[in-house]
Design a protein around this motif. Sequence first.
Motif, PDB file in Angstrom:
ATOM      1  N   LEU A  37      79.510  35.289 147.732  1.00 30.79           N
ATOM      2  CA  LEU A  37      80.686  34.221 148.816  1.00 30.79           C
ATOM      3  C   LEU A  37      80.752  33.738 149.046  1.00 30.79           C
ATOM      4  CD1 LEU A  37      79.535  36.450 152.260  1.00 30.79           C
ATOM      5  CD2 LEU A  37      81.749  36.113 151.336  1.00 30.79           C
TER       6      LEU A  37
ATOM      7  N   LEU B 153      83.003  32.806 146.236  1.00 27.76           N
ATOM      8  CA  LEU B 153      84.442  32.906 146.627  1.00 27.76           C
ATOM      9  C   LEU B 153      84.728  31.555 147.506  1.00 27.76           C
ATOM     10  CD1 LEU B 153      85.019  36.331 147.864  1.00 27.76           C
ATOM     11  CD2 LEU B 153      85.843  35.352 146.100  1.00 27.76           C
TER      12      LEU B 153
ATOM     13  N   LEU C  17      81.554  44.491 146.628  1.00 23.07           N
ATOM     14  CA  LEU C  17      82.700  43.629 146.530  1.00 23.07           C
ATOM     15  C   LEU C  17      83.524  44.403 147.740  1.00 23.07           C
ATOM     16  CD1 LEU C  17      84.494  42.402 143.466  1.00 23.07           C
ATOM     17  CD2 LEU C  17      84.099  40.765 145.567  1.00 23.07           C
TER      18      LEU C  17
ATOM     19  N   GLU D 208      83.993  43.865 150.944  1.00 23.64           N
ATOM     20  CA  GLU D 208      85.706  44.586 152.513  1.00 23.64           C
ATOM     21  C   GLU D 208      85.376  45.085 153.751  1.00 23.64           C
ATOM     22  OE1 GLU D 208      90.141  46.127 151.103  1.00 23.64           O
ATOM     23  OE2 GLU D 208      87.982  46.085 149.432  1.00 23.64           O
TER      24      GLU D 208
ATOM     25  N   VAL E 215      85.155  39.405 152.431  1.00 24.28           N
ATOM     26  CA  VAL E 215      86.173  39.393 151.498  1.00 24.28           C
ATOM     27  C   VAL E 215      87.358  40.397 152.220  1.00 24.28           C
ATOM     28  CG1 VAL E 215      85.875  40.807 149.724  1.00 24.28           C
ATOM     29  CG2 VAL E 215      84.743  39.088 150.387  1.00 24.28           C
TER      30      VAL E 215
ATOM     31  N   TYR F 118      90.369  38.864 144.781  1.00 26.05           N
ATOM     32  CA  TYR F 118      88.987  39.025 145.961  1.00 26.05           C
ATOM     33  C   TYR F 118      89.191  37.290 146.617  1.00 26.05           C
ATOM     34  CZ  TYR F 118      88.360  43.631 144.959  1.00 26.05           C
ATOM     35  OH  TYR F 118      88.056  44.765 144.593  1.00 26.05           O
ATOM     36  N   SER F 119      88.864  37.243 147.843  1.00 22.80           N
ATOM     37  CA  SER F 119      89.423  36.065 148.688  1.00 22.80           C
ATOM     38  C   SER F 119      87.986  35.887 150.063  1.00 22.80           C
ATOM     39  CB  SER F 119      90.081  35.624 148.987  1.00 22.80           C
ATOM     40  OG  SER F 119      90.969  36.383 149.900  1.00 22.80           O
ATOM     41  N   ARG F 120      87.850  34.973 150.711  1.00 25.00           N
ATOM     42  CA  ARG F 120      87.120  34.607 151.639  1.00 25.00           C
ATOM     43  C   ARG F 120      88.037  35.403 152.861  1.00 25.00           C
ATOM     44  NH1 ARG F 120      82.475  30.941 152.661  1.00 25.00           N
ATOM     45  NH2 ARG F 120      81.214  30.957 150.304  1.00 25.00           N
TER      46      ARG F 120
ATOM     47  N   GLY G  31      84.105  35.856 156.610  1.00 28.38           N
ATOM     48  CA  GLY G  31      83.884  35.479 155.442  1.00 28.38           C
ATOM     49  C   GLY G  31      83.777  33.673 154.861  1.00 28.38           C
TER      50      GLY G  31
END
Length: 89
Positions: free
Chosen positions: A2, A5, A31, A35, A40, A54-56, A60
């Motif tokens: 995290l 990201l 990941l 998710e 995520v 992928y992003s927060r 997150g």
Amino acid sequence: MLYALGAGPRRPGQLRAEIGGISAKVLTETLRRLEEYALVERRAYAEAPPRVEYSRAALGRTLLEPNEALGRWSDTYGDAFVEAQGWDD
């Protein structure tokens, strides 16, 4: 993960390079779990070859401040912590 990201969306290869010492399999498993926990978000692009980022997620992003605080703690006390554990032997 995290923390990595925190600077914005990343592709899996970028995350592996930033984190270091993690296999593609373990990265993917982690990941997917993040998710599932709604920490995520995964975005797949309809391209050839396929691209995924992928992003927060919103939840997150609420962990940004605690993650940064832990990073500051590690910078200050990390060496002492390792020494206390006897891991540097």
